[in-house]
Design an enzyme around this catalytic site. Structure first.
Site, mmCIF file in Angstrom:
data_model
loop_
_atom_site.group_PDB
_atom_site.id
_atom_site.type_symbol
_atom_site.label_atom_id
_atom_site.label_comp_id
_atom_site.label_asym_id
_atom_site.label_seq_id
_atom_site.Cartn_x
_atom_site.Cartn_y
_atom_site.Cartn_z
ATOM 1 N N VAL A 35 -6.395 0.559 4.956
ATOM 2 C CA VAL A 35 -5.126 0.863 5.614
ATOM 3 C C VAL A 35 -4.574 2.127 4.965
ATOM 4 O O VAL A 35 -4.914 2.416 3.807
ATOM 5 C CB VAL A 35 -4.123 -0.308 5.462
ATOM 6 C CG1 VAL A 35 -4.578 -1.504 6.262
ATOM 7 C CG2 VAL A 35 -3.877 -0.697 4.005
ATOM 8 N N LYS A 70 -10.611 -9.052 5.452
ATOM 9 C CA LYS A 70 -10.283 -8.117 6.534
ATOM 10 C C LYS A 70 -10.742 -8.662 7.890
ATOM 11 O O LYS A 70 -11.907 -9.060 8.030
ATOM 12 C CB LYS A 70 -10.974 -6.769 6.272
ATOM 13 C CG LYS A 70 -10.489 -6.091 4.996
ATOM 14 C CD LYS A 70 -11.309 -4.853 4.679
ATOM 15 C CE LYS A 70 -10.944 -4.298 3.315
ATOM 16 N NZ LYS A 70 -11.872 -3.292 2.817
ATOM 17 N N CYS A 99 0.820 -1.223 0.000
ATOM 18 C CA CYS A 99 0.000 0.000 0.000
ATOM 19 C C CYS A 99 0.857 1.279 0.000
ATOM 20 O O CYS A 99 1.637 1.531 0.919
ATOM 21 C CB CYS A 99 -0.924 0.006 1.209
ATOM 22 S SG CYS A 99 -1.935 1.504 1.254
HETATM 23 N N1 LIG Z 1 -7.469 7.807 1.213
HETATM 24 C C1 LIG Z 1 -6.865 6.680 1.873
HETATM 25 C C2 LIG Z 1 -6.573 5.607 0.858
HETATM 26 C C3 LIG Z 1 -6.071 4.321 1.518
HETATM 27 C C4 LIG Z 1 -6.288 3.118 0.598
HETATM 28 O O1 LIG Z 1 -6.858 3.215 -0.501
HETATM 29 N N2 LIG Z 1 -5.854 1.952 1.092
HETATM 30 C C5 LIG Z 1 -6.073 0.744 0.336
HETATM 31 C C6 LIG Z 1 -4.799 -0.080 0.223
HETATM 32 S S1 LIG Z 1 -3.522 0.802 -0.596
HETATM 33 C C7 LIG Z 1 -7.074 -0.111 1.074
HETATM 34 O O2 LIG Z 1 -7.001 -0.273 2.277
HETATM 35 N N3 LIG Z 1 -8.006 -0.714 0.340
HETATM 36 C C8 LIG Z 1 -8.953 -1.609 0.889
HETATM 37 C C9 LIG Z 1 -10.321 -1.363 0.403
HETATM 38 O O3 LIG Z 1 -10.564 -0.311 -0.223
HETATM 39 O O4 LIG Z 1 -11.189 -2.219 0.646
HETATM 40 C C10 LIG Z 1 -5.613 7.119 2.620
HETATM 41 O O5 LIG Z 1 -4.995 8.105 2.180
HETATM 42 O O6 LIG Z 1 -5.251 6.515 3.646
#
Ligand SMILES: N[C@@H](CCC(=O)N[C@@H](CS)C(=O)NCC(=O)O)C(=O)O
Length: 234
Positions: A52, A39, A12
């Site tokens: 995350v 999750k 990530c």
């Molecule tokens: N806007 C968020 C974006 C975080 C994000 O997109 N994380 C992704 C992994 S890189 C995630 O957890 N995705 C899981 C999901 O959307 O179900 C931040 O800046 O923390």
């Protein structure tokens, strides 16, 4: 002494932001990876958006990488934002640009053969814009590594895999961007923000995306994945 726990995923880019900033500030932290395809309940209880990074610190849980890094900036030295308010606001605006570019990159690696050219044009335009914003280097605003550099480090790392293919290579004409990327990737806080097998994992991830043009092209470059999904040594 501050100790923090970073709830993370190995690939990530948003998690890397927090890891880089904590390394720059000497904040000790532990890191626990979760399976985003499955999750855990404790994670869903703590993460309002189910994403995350989470940062657990001082008995509290923070979510969203931008507030997390701004919080870290407030509580620990050295300061990574410029002191001058106008320059600080400009850096924050470019940090937003980094997030937009990350979204464009996600579209790119998922793009089908039909959608690839348009997705690549979009990413290239962003990279050109970024090139125009860069100065003499080595970092975004000269000799000092700022928060904005931390955010673009996790963006430019994608080219560790994209550079394997001619159609997604970082264009050679973007000379400032190339030099900036080198300076970022050599920085200890940046290199320590991912495990050494990050490029292999990223490549495996893209190769496994159904219909992805880049995935298909990467698979054609080397021996197939093992049945367990682990990458064959290369
Ligand atoms: N806007 C968020 C974006 C975080 C994000 O997109 N994380 C992704 C992994 S890189 C995630 O957890 N995705 C899981 C999901 O959307 O179900 C931040 O800046 O923390």
């Amino acid at each position: 002494m501050i100790t923090a726990q970073l709830v993370s995923h190995p690939l990530c880019p948003y998690v890397q932001r927090a890891a880089i900033v904590m390394a720059e500030k000497g904040i000790a932290f532990t890191r626990s990876d979760i399976d985003l395809a499955n999750k855990p309940d404790w994670f869903l209880r703590l993460s309002p958006l189910g994403k995350v990074p989470l940062l657990q610190i001082d008995g509290q849980t923070l979510f969203e990488s931008a507030p997390i890094v701004e919080y870290l900036e407030e509580i620990a030295e050295p300061k990574l934002h410029p002191q001058q308010p106008l320059q600080r606001a400009q850096h924050r605006a470019w940090m937003e640009f980094a997030s937009t570019l990350l979204s464009d990159i996600a579209v790119l690696y998922r793009a089908t053969p039909e959608g690839f050219d348009e997705a690549w044009q979009r990413v290239q335009q962003r990279l050109e814009t970024l090139e125009q914003a860069l100065g003499e280097g080595p970092f975004f605003s000269g000799n000092t590594f700022h928060l904005v550099d931390a955010l673009f480090a996790s963006v430019l790392r994608y080219w560790e895999v994209f550079d394997l293919l001619v159609e997604s290579r970082l264009p050679a004409r973007l000379v400032r961007l190339h030099a900036w990327r080198q300076a970022l990737l050599q920085r200890r806080s940046v290199s320590s923000a991912v495990a050494p097998d990050y490029p292999l994992r990223l490549r495996d991830f893209i190769e496994a995306l159904p219909g992805s043009h880049l995935g298909t092209r990467l698979r054609a470059l080397h021996t197939p994945l093992s049945p367990a999904g682990a990458a064959a040594p290369r």
